[in-house]
Design a protein around this motif. Structure first.
Motif, short mmCIF file in Angstrom:
data_model
loop_
_atom_site.label_atom_id
_atom_site.label_comp_id
_atom_site.label_asym_id
_atom_site.label_seq_id
_atom_site.Cartn_x
_atom_site.Cartn_y
_atom_site.Cartn_z
N ALA A 1 -36.46 -38.51 21.22
CA ALA A 1 -35.03 -38.63 20.92
C ALA A 1 -34.69 -38.14 19.52
O ALA A 1 -33.59 -37.65 19.29
N GLY A 2 -35.63 -38.25 18.58
CA GLY A 2 -35.37 -37.76 17.22
C GLY A 2 -35.26 -36.24 17.17
O GLY A 2 -34.48 -35.69 16.40
N LYS A 3 -36.05 -35.55 17.99
CA LYS A 3 -36.04 -34.08 18.00
C LYS A 3 -34.91 -33.55 18.87
O LYS A 3 -34.23 -32.59 18.51
N ARG A 4 -34.76 -34.15 20.06
CA ARG A 4 -33.70 -33.72 20.98
C ARG A 4 -33.15 -34.96 21.67
O ARG A 4 -33.82 -35.55 22.51
N PRO A 5 -31.95 -35.37 21.30
CA PRO A 5 -31.40 -36.57 21.94
C PRO A 5 -31.15 -36.33 23.43
O PRO A 5 -30.89 -35.19 23.86
N PRO A 6 -31.25 -37.37 24.23
CA PRO A 6 -31.02 -37.21 25.67
C PRO A 6 -29.57 -36.79 25.94
O PRO A 6 -28.66 -37.17 25.22
N ARG A 7 -29.40 -35.98 26.98
CA ARG A 7 -28.07 -35.50 27.37
C ARG A 7 -27.53 -36.41 28.47
O ARG A 7 -27.51 -36.02 29.64
N SER A 8 -27.14 -37.61 28.09
CA SER A 8 -26.64 -38.54 29.09
C SER A 8 -25.24 -38.13 29.51
O SER A 8 -24.48 -37.56 28.72
N ALA A 9 -24.93 -38.42 30.77
CA ALA A 9 -23.63 -38.01 31.31
C ALA A 9 -23.28 -38.87 32.52
O ALA A 9 -24.16 -39.44 33.18
N PHE A 10 -22.00 -38.92 32.78
CA PHE A 10 -21.52 -39.52 34.02
C PHE A 10 -21.37 -38.41 35.04
O PHE A 10 -20.82 -37.35 34.73
N VAL A 11 -21.84 -38.66 36.24
CA VAL A 11 -21.81 -37.65 37.29
C VAL A 11 -21.03 -38.21 38.48
O VAL A 11 -21.30 -39.33 38.93
N HIS A 12 -20.08 -37.43 38.98
CA HIS A 12 -19.35 -37.80 40.19
C HIS A 12 -20.09 -37.18 41.38
O HIS A 12 -20.21 -35.96 41.47
N ILE A 13 -20.56 -38.06 42.26
CA ILE A 13 -21.31 -37.59 43.43
C ILE A 13 -20.48 -37.84 44.67
O ILE A 13 -20.19 -39.00 45.00
#
Length: 162
Positions: A85-97
Motif C-alpha cells: 500500500a505504501g508503494k501503490r495504494p489499492p484502487r478501491s471502487a464501488f461497482v454496479h453489477i
C-alpha cells in the motif's frame, strides 16, 4: 398436527436446549421447555422464508469448491495489497453489477459469498433486485470483474435456484 408443530425439528431442539441449559428435568423446566418448543415456532412461523427449491445439487459442490478457492486467493491478494500500500495504494471502487438472479434464496447465498470472500463487500441491492452495489478492495478492470462475478457466482446460483 403441522399447525401445532410447523417446525417439529425446531420444537424438539428448543425443548432439549432448554433442558440442557437449565441442567434440570424438574416438572417446571419440562413445562417451560414444552411451552417454548410449541410457542416459539408458532410465533415465528410468519417470519420463516419460503422453502428453497434446489434444481441442480451437483452445482452446489462446484460452487463451494470455487468459493473456497476464491477465499484463499483473495486473502493472498488483499494481503499483498495491504503490504504494498505504501508503494501503490489499492484502487478501491464501488461497482454496479446488473443481476439476472432474482430468487431470494439465491440472493441471500450471493450476499453470504461476497461477505466470505475478502476484498468484496455487499453494499446495496436495488429495490427491484436488478442491480447490486459492491465495494471492491482493489479493482483493476471493472468490466472483467463484473464478468468474473457473474460467471463465477451468479450463473451457478441461477442454475441451483431458478
Amino acid at each position: 398436527m403441522s399447525r401445532l408443530f410447523p417446525a417439529p425439528l425446531l420444537s424438539l431442539s428448543l425443548f432439549v436446549l432448554w433442558l440442557l441449559l437449565n441442567l434440570s428435568v424438574s416438572a417446571g423446566n419440562l413445562l417451560l421447555a414444552a411451552v417454548l418448543g410449541i410457542l416459539a415456532p408458532l410465533l415465528m412461523a410468519p417470519l420463516r422464508p419460503q422453502h428453497a427449491h434446489v434444481r441442480r445439487p451437483r452445482v452446489i459442490v462446484k460452487l463451494i469448491g470455487r468459493v473456497g478457492l476464491d477465499v484463499i486467493l483473495s486473502n493472498l491478494e488483499v494481503a499483498r495489497g495491504v503490504l504494498r500500500a505504501g508503494k501503490r495504494p489499492p484502487r478501491s471502487a464501488f461497482v454496479h453489477i446488473p443481476l439476472a438472479l432474482r430468487e431470494p434464496h439465491g440472493l441471500a447465498t450471493l450476499s453470504m459469498i461476497t461477505t466470505v470472500v475478502p476484498g468484496t463487500v455487499w453494499s446495496e441491492l436495488a429495490l427491484d433486485r436488478s442491480v447490486l452495489l459492491l465495494h471492491v478492495f482493489d479493482l483493476e478492470d471493472e468490466a472483467a470483474f463484473i464478468k468474473h462475478f457473474k460467471d463465477t457466482y451468479e450463473r451457478p446460483l441461477m442454475e441451483i435456484f431458478q
